[in-house]
Design a protein around this motif. Structure first.
Motif, PDB file in Angstrom:
ATOM      1  N   ALA A  29      72.840  10.847  46.297  1.00  8.35           N
ATOM      2  CA  ALA A  29      72.975  12.258  46.091  1.00  8.35           C
ATOM      3  C   ALA A  29      72.465  12.663  44.841  1.00  8.35           C
ATOM      4  O   ALA A  29      72.882  13.691  44.112  1.00  8.35           O
ATOM      5  CB  ALA A  29      74.506  12.764  46.128  1.00  8.35           C
ATOM      6  N   ALA A  30      71.412  11.937  44.629  1.00  6.65           N
ATOM      7  CA  ALA A  30      70.580  12.354  43.230  1.00  6.65           C
ATOM      8  C   ALA A  30      71.242  12.040  41.660  1.00  6.65           C
ATOM      9  O   ALA A  30      71.146  12.565  40.799  1.00  6.65           O
ATOM     10  CB  ALA A  30      70.025  13.534  43.289  1.00  6.65           C
ATOM     11  N   LEU A  31      72.316  11.106  42.010  1.00  6.31           N
ATOM     12  CA  LEU A  31      72.884  10.490  40.975  1.00  6.31           C
ATOM     13  C   LEU A  31      73.655  11.528  40.081  1.00  6.31           C
ATOM     14  O   LEU A  31      73.353  11.644  38.712  1.00  6.31           O
ATOM     15  CB  LEU A  31      72.137   9.617  40.140  1.00  6.31           C
ATOM     16  CG  LEU A  31      71.524   8.501  40.761  1.00  6.31           C
ATOM     17  CD1 LEU A  31      70.375   7.929  40.188  1.00  6.31           C
ATOM     18  CD2 LEU A  31      72.478   7.491  41.269  1.00  6.31           C
ATOM     19  N   PRO A  32      74.787  12.098  40.364  1.00  9.63           N
ATOM     20  CA  PRO A  32      75.317  13.352  39.722  1.00  9.63           C
ATOM     21  C   PRO A  32      76.600  12.640  38.784  1.00  9.63           C
ATOM     22  O   PRO A  32      77.758  12.634  38.958  1.00  9.63           O
ATOM     23  CB  PRO A  32      76.149  14.073  40.735  1.00  9.63           C
ATOM     24  CG  PRO A  32      76.452  13.141  41.895  1.00  9.63           C
ATOM     25  CD  PRO A  32      75.361  12.403  42.000  1.00  9.63           C
ATOM     26  N   SER A  33      75.897  12.051  37.719  1.00 11.67           N
ATOM     27  CA  SER A  33      76.842  11.310  36.867  1.00 11.67           C
ATOM     28  C   SER A  33      77.754  12.066  35.818  1.00 11.67           C
ATOM     29  O   SER A  33      78.725  11.627  35.327  1.00 11.67           O
ATOM     30  CB  SER A  33      76.010   9.973  36.011  1.00 11.67           C
ATOM     31  OG  SER A  33      75.284  10.648  35.348  1.00 11.67           O
ATOM     32  N   ASP A  34      77.049  13.067  35.537  1.00 11.35           N
ATOM     33  CA  ASP A  34      77.620  13.986  34.317  1.00 11.35           C
ATOM     34  C   ASP A  34      78.437  14.967  35.246  1.00 11.35           C
ATOM     35  O   ASP A  34      77.954  16.021  36.041  1.00 11.35           O
ATOM     36  CB  ASP A  34      76.639  14.872  33.766  1.00 11.35           C
ATOM     37  CG  ASP A  34      77.229  15.854  32.799  1.00 11.35           C
ATOM     38  OD1 ASP A  34      78.601  16.018  32.652  1.00 11.35           O
ATOM     39  OD2 ASP A  34      76.619  16.382  32.037  1.00 11.35           O
ATOM     40  N   ARG A  35      79.732  14.978  35.189  1.00 11.23           N
ATOM     41  CA  ARG A  35      80.783  16.008  36.173  1.00 11.23           C
ATOM     42  C   ARG A  35      81.449  16.933  35.293  1.00 11.23           C
ATOM     43  O   ARG A  35      82.379  17.488  35.958  1.00 11.23           O
ATOM     44  CB  ARG A  35      81.978  14.849  36.441  1.00 11.23           C
ATOM     45  CG  ARG A  35      81.315  13.809  37.695  1.00 11.23           C
ATOM     46  CD  ARG A  35      80.745  14.320  38.849  1.00 11.23           C
ATOM     47  NE  ARG A  35      79.978  13.044  39.398  1.00 11.23           N
ATOM     48  CZ  ARG A  35      80.752  12.401  40.373  1.00 11.23           C
ATOM     49  NH1 ARG A  35      82.026  12.763  40.860  1.00 11.23           N
ATOM     50  NH2 ARG A  35      80.290  11.471  41.213  1.00 11.23           N
ATOM     51  N   SER A  36      80.790  16.964  34.149  1.00 10.95           N
ATOM     52  CA  SER A  36      80.942  18.568  33.512  1.00 10.95           C
ATOM     53  C   SER A  36      80.776  19.671  34.215  1.00 10.95           C
ATOM     54  O   SER A  36      79.736  19.549  35.153  1.00 10.95           O
ATOM     55  CB  SER A  36      80.415  18.517  31.970  1.00 10.95           C
ATOM     56  OG  SER A  36      79.077  18.549  32.090  1.00 10.95           O
ATOM     57  N   ALA A  37      81.319  20.885  34.058  1.00 11.88           N
ATOM     58  CA  ALA A  37      80.989  21.920  34.771  1.00 11.88           C
ATOM     59  C   ALA A  37      79.237  22.265  34.644  1.00 11.88           C
ATOM     60  O   ALA A  37      78.579  22.455  35.489  1.00 11.88           O
ATOM     61  CB  ALA A  37      81.686  23.454  34.165  1.00 11.88           C
ATOM     62  N   GLU A  38      78.941  21.923  33.475  1.00 10.18           N
ATOM     63  CA  GLU A  38      77.134  22.305  33.078  1.00 10.18           C
ATOM     64  C   GLU A  38      76.575  21.012  33.701  1.00 10.18           C
ATOM     65  O   GLU A  38      75.506  21.383  34.354  1.00 10.18           O
ATOM     66  CB  GLU A  38      77.216  22.235  31.688  1.00 10.18           C
ATOM     67  CG  GLU A  38      77.808  23.340  30.956  1.00 10.18           C
ATOM     68  CD  GLU A  38      79.052  22.792  30.601  1.00 10.18           C
ATOM     69  OE1 GLU A  38      79.685  21.816  30.773  1.00 10.18           O
ATOM     70  OE2 GLU A  38      79.936  24.037  30.014  1.00 10.18           O
ATOM     71  N   GLY A  39      76.946  19.908  33.964  1.00  6.53           N
ATOM     72  CA  GLY A  39      76.306  19.007  34.365  1.00  6.53           C
ATOM     73  C   GLY A  39      76.234  19.066  35.851  1.00  6.53           C
ATOM     74  O   GLY A  39      75.131  18.949  36.685  1.00  6.53           O
ATOM     75  N   LEU A  40      77.309  19.531  36.467  1.00  8.48           N
ATOM     76  CA  LEU A  40      77.240  19.856  38.181  1.00  8.48           C
ATOM     77  C   LEU A  40      76.651  20.868  38.298  1.00  8.48           C
ATOM     78  O   LEU A  40      75.831  20.799  39.427  1.00  8.48           O
ATOM     79  CB  LEU A  40      78.823  19.721  38.394  1.00  8.48           C
ATOM     80  CG  LEU A  40      79.486  18.720  38.642  1.00  8.48           C
ATOM     81  CD1 LEU A  40      81.174  18.910  38.994  1.00  8.48           C
ATOM     82  CD2 LEU A  40      79.072  17.517  39.648  1.00  8.48           C
ATOM     83  N   ALA A  41      76.488  21.613  37.507  1.00  8.57           N
ATOM     84  CA  ALA A  41      75.833  23.278  37.692  1.00  8.57           C
ATOM     85  C   ALA A  41      74.193  22.724  37.853  1.00  8.57           C
ATOM     86  O   ALA A  41      73.351  23.234  38.741  1.00  8.57           O
ATOM     87  CB  ALA A  41      75.958  24.193  36.681  1.00  8.57           C
ATOM     88  N   ALA A  42      73.762  21.892  36.829  1.00  6.28           N
ATOM     89  CA  ALA A  42      72.318  21.405  36.894  1.00  6.28           C
ATOM     90  C   ALA A  42      71.807  20.650  37.938  1.00  6.28           C
ATOM     91  O   ALA A  42      70.945  20.713  38.475  1.00  6.28           O
ATOM     92  CB  ALA A  42      72.253  20.758  35.579  1.00  6.28           C
ATOM     93  N   TRP A  43      73.008  19.826  38.421  1.00  9.68           N
ATOM     94  CA  TRP A  43      72.931  19.028  39.444  1.00  9.68           C
ATOM     95  C   TRP A  43      72.640  19.676  40.684  1.00  9.68           C
ATOM     96  O   TRP A  43      71.717  19.435  41.767  1.00  9.68           O
ATOM     97  CB  TRP A  43      74.001  17.951  39.791  1.00  9.68           C
ATOM     98  CG  TRP A  43      73.794  17.143  41.181  1.00  9.68           C
ATOM     99  CD1 TRP A  43      73.277  16.367  41.527  1.00  9.68           C
ATOM    100  CD2 TRP A  43      74.910  17.491  42.263  1.00  9.68           C
ATOM    101  NE1 TRP A  43      73.619  15.790  42.608  1.00  9.68           N
ATOM    102  CE2 TRP A  43      74.778  16.445  43.142  1.00  9.68           C
ATOM    103  CE3 TRP A  43      75.989  18.509  42.284  1.00  9.68           C
ATOM    104  CZ2 TRP A  43      75.328  16.719  44.309  1.00  9.68           C
ATOM    105  CZ3 TRP A  43      76.800  18.409  43.327  1.00  9.68           C
ATOM    106  CH2 TRP A  43      76.437  17.417  44.250  1.00  9.68           C
ATOM    107  N   ARG A  44      73.549  20.766  41.011  1.00 10.67           N
ATOM    108  CA  ARG A  44      73.039  21.655  42.089  1.00 10.67           C
ATOM    109  C   ARG A  44      72.156  22.335  42.092  1.00 10.67           C
ATOM    110  O   ARG A  44      71.206  22.427  43.284  1.00 10.67           O
ATOM    111  CB  ARG A  44      74.366  22.644  42.225  1.00 10.67           C
ATOM    112  CG  ARG A  44      76.042  21.848  42.589  1.00 10.67           C
ATOM    113  CD  ARG A  44      76.803  23.043  42.840  1.00 10.67           C
ATOM    114  NE  ARG A  44      77.480  23.939  41.752  1.00 10.67           N
ATOM    115  CZ  ARG A  44      78.028  23.703  40.933  1.00 10.67           C
ATOM    116  NH1 ARG A  44      78.917  22.623  41.048  1.00 10.67           N
ATOM    117  NH2 ARG A  44      78.266  24.326  39.920  1.00 10.67           N
ATOM    118  N   ALA A  45      71.474  22.704  41.006  1.00  8.75           N
ATOM    119  CA  ALA A  45      70.152  23.491  40.921  1.00  8.75           C
ATOM    120  C   ALA A  45      69.075  22.342  41.408  1.00  8.75           C
ATOM    121  O   ALA A  45      68.211  22.762  42.064  1.00  8.75           O
ATOM    122  CB  ALA A  45      70.017  24.118  39.619  1.00  8.75           C
TER     123      ALA A  45
END
Length: 301
Positions: A191-207
């Protein structure tokens, strides 16, 4: 919880026999930096009997073995060992083999791997930055590197797919690679390694995922979602699973366990139960795609 009656294709798992074969990260005394922290528990043989014990509650229809960083000087030797293992034990059903795309021998290695009936694709982890802020396009060994791309261009000749393991901050390069080589399917690992589970990190991962999803020849393996020092938890990973499927669609996502690596953060039952819970509100036809049919199509099982 009872398991789903639907069959499962485990699209990402590993076997190794450290008594017979050398995997430097497992066999050598000095450990490597690892995203889950200590991996001492993995320094043991893991073979089909172990996998069948771990998966006993589930209807495993087939598995896809992904190269396990076997001795890099002999990448085809791992495939030959797996071929003998499959003949004797019935697993794995197919494999994603090792080849170093920027090495001088890449053409010969790809030809040899493609000649093995078990092989469906190749994995070679491109160079990546450690953090989003450090990500730059064009680094040697990256997906932009002309030498690396020269090897990648040979995959289509052999009808091979490519398993891509890189963090989400390189999804722009992944999208460019997919567009430039439309005849080569790409399957993004973990899943492209979403290691940062902060709101900002997840938003960047989704983008990042949305960028990669624009290329129609890209699929996504939903696996490897563990966090260091934590057990696999639905409250942490369920939203990630649902977001990934919403971005790529149920036609381009595949369940995978990453076992035995992810045994460091959860049992097979915990991982499957969490995935099933995340997709429980979807129609059975979509659940079947995610658990079985997409992997059958992508890996030509």
């Amino acid at each position: 919880m009872q398991t789903t009656p639907l069959p499962i294709v485990d699209a990402h798992q590993h076997f190794w026999n450290l008594d017979r074969n050398r995997h430097p990260w497992l066999s050598d005394p000095e450990p490597i930096p690892f995203r889950y922290g200590s991996y001492a528990a993995l320094r043991r043989n893991y073979l089909p009997a172990d996998y069948r014990r771990d998966t006993a509650r589930h209807r495993i229809a087939a598995t896809v073995h992904v190269e396990a960083e076997f001795e890099p000087a002999r990448p085809v030797a791992e495939t030959d060992w797996l071929t003998a293992l499959a003949a004797a034990e019935g697993l794995p059903s197919a494999c994603v083999a090792q080849a170093w795309l920027d090495r001088d021998d890449v053409a010969d290695v790809l030809a040899a791997q493609a000649a093995r009936p078990l092989v469906r694709g190749i994995r070679h982890k491109p160079r990546s930055a450690a953090t989003p802020d450090a990500a730059r396009r064009g680094a040697p060994g990256s997906m932009d590197c002309p030498v690396w791309r020269g090897g990648y261009a040979l995959l289509a000749r052999h009808g091979l797919s490519f398993d891509l393991q890189t963090p989400w901050w390189h999804m722009d390069a992944a999208a460019a690679l997919a567009i430039d080589f439309p005849d080569t399917p790409i399957i993004i690992n973990h899943a492209a390694l979403p290691s940062d589970r902060s709101a900002e990190g997840l938003a960047a991962w989704r983008a990042g995922l949305a960028t990669a999803a624009r290329a129609p020849n890209v699929a996504l393996k939903i696996s490897g979602l563990g966090l260091p020092g934590q057990d696999w938890r639905y409250d942490a990973n369920g939203p990630v699973i649902r977001d990934a499927i919403a971005i790529f669609g149920p036609e381009r996502c595949l369940f995978a366990s990453n076992f035995p690596v992810d045994s460091l953060i959860g049992s097979y039952d915990a991982i499957v139960d969490g995935f099933l819970r995340a997709i429980a509100d979807r129609p059975e036809a979509e659940q079947r795609l995610l658990l079985h049919d997409n992997a059958v199509r992508v890996y030509r099982l």
